[in-house]
Design a protein around this motif. Structure first.
Motif, PDB file in Angstrom:
ATOM      1  N   HIS A 204      -8.445   3.615  -1.948  1.00 44.92           N
ATOM      2  CA  HIS A 204      -8.474   1.941  -1.482  1.00 44.92           C
ATOM      3  C   HIS A 204      -9.511   2.438  -0.273  1.00 44.92           C
ATOM      4  O   HIS A 204     -10.069   1.860   0.593  1.00 44.92           O
TER       5      HIS A 204
ATOM      6  N   ILE B 284       4.334  -1.510   3.792  1.00 46.61           N
ATOM      7  CA  ILE B 284       4.382  -0.134   3.549  1.00 46.61           C
ATOM      8  C   ILE B 284       5.282   1.232   3.173  1.00 46.61           C
ATOM      9  O   ILE B 284       6.369   1.341   3.463  1.00 46.61           O
TER      10      ILE B 284
ATOM     11  N   LEU C 295      -5.190  -2.831   7.848  1.00 45.39           N
ATOM     12  CA  LEU C 295      -4.224  -3.042   6.158  1.00 45.39           C
ATOM     13  C   LEU C 295      -4.123  -4.691   6.710  1.00 45.39           C
ATOM     14  O   LEU C 295      -3.467  -5.090   5.010  1.00 45.39           O
TER      15      LEU C 295
ATOM     16  N   PRO D 105      -2.911   0.086  -4.351  1.00 43.86           N
ATOM     17  CA  PRO D 105      -3.732   0.783  -3.157  1.00 43.86           C
ATOM     18  C   PRO D 105      -3.418   1.618  -2.639  1.00 43.86           C
ATOM     19  O   PRO D 105      -2.337   1.843  -2.337  1.00 43.86           O
TER      20      PRO D 105
ATOM     21  N   PHE E  90       0.840  -0.852  -0.055  1.00 45.52           N
ATOM     22  CA  PHE E  90      -0.188  -0.192  -0.335  1.00 45.52           C
ATOM     23  C   PHE E  90       0.896   1.030   0.118  1.00 45.52           C
ATOM     24  O   PHE E  90       2.086   1.295   0.043  1.00 45.52           O
TER      25      PHE E  90
ATOM     26  N   THR F 211       0.844   4.976   1.880  1.00 47.58           N
ATOM     27  CA  THR F 211      -0.393   5.830   3.180  1.00 47.58           C
ATOM     28  C   THR F 211       0.078   7.093   2.627  1.00 47.58           C
ATOM     29  O   THR F 211       1.211   7.460   2.661  1.00 47.58           O
TER      30      THR F 211
END
Length: 222
Positions: free
Chosen positions: A137, A169, A162, A113, A8, A10
């Motif tokens: 997402h 991440i 998550l 995402p 991901f 973030t």
């Protein structure tokens, strides 16, 4: 940072993706009560008091803004009125994305995402997510986590939700004080500092520095 694909990406939202114009809101509200010569210092103190407010027990962001505003007005001996807090909080809803954000995010979203970890409220963030111009997402607010950044709790909540570890991440922010210092302390090794000029960097915290979101796809090889 070598090219690497995180599970991901973030993001901090306000300041990093959305043009966080609290300074402009304060100018618009106090233009008739605060002289041009002291306005920059007034705005700086307003920002510092907001940071101090989020370090305490959680309370709605309206109260964060209002309390910081009242403290600033007391320091500068400026009359505060309840409608001042209303004006500034309402102004927040009008803020738009930095021009570089939509295209940069659209290049990444189909492959990785995108997640927001924001010091926003559940009723405030819906005004801004559509302006980012790309699919998000997941959005996690301070209201949901019960804590404001730079507290660790929001990051811990996000990683748990998550179902991933800090090494999976890439966290992106324009703020060392609100985001990247905490991310560093939690073992999030992959970080990007978006240098928008509103806060100094500190390379010792181990991040890749970019000027805007248009440079982010290259960081992850897209």
């Amino acid at each position: 940072m070598a090219v690497w694909t995180p599970k991901f990406i973030t993001f901090d939202c306000y300041g990093t993706l959305i043009n966080f114009d609290m300074a402009g809101a304060a100018r618009r509200c106090y233009t008739d009560r605060v002289g041009a010569d002291i306005m920059p210092a007034f705005i700086t103190d307003f920002a510092r008091f907001r940071l101090d407010e989020v370090l305490g027990a959680w309370k709605p962001y309206y109260d964060i803004v209002s309390s910081a505003l009242q403290r600033t007005c007391r320091k500068w001996q400026v009359e505060w009125q309840p409608q001042d807090s209303d004006f500034i909080y309402a102004d927040c809803k009008t803020w738009t994305a930095h021009p570089d954000v939509p295209e940069g995010l659209r290049k990444i979203a189909p492959s990785i995402p995108l997640v927001l970890l924001t010091n926003s409220m559940n009723d405030l963030i819906p005004h801004h997510v559509p302006r980012l111009g790309a699919p998000i997402h997941m959005t996690i607010t301070a209201e949901e986590t019960g804590a404001y950044k730079p507290a660790m709790r929001g990051f811990e909540y996000m990683l748990n939700k998550l179902e991933c570890g800090p090494d999976e991440i890439l966290h992106v922010s324009s703020s060392l004080r609100y985001d990247l210092m905490t991310a560093h302390d939690l073992g999030i090794k992959n970080k990007v500092f978006v240098n928008r000029g509103h806060e100094p960097g500190c390379p010792a915290y181990g991040y890749t520095e970019i000027n805007d979101i248009s440079e982010l796809p290259a960081v992850v090889g897209l």
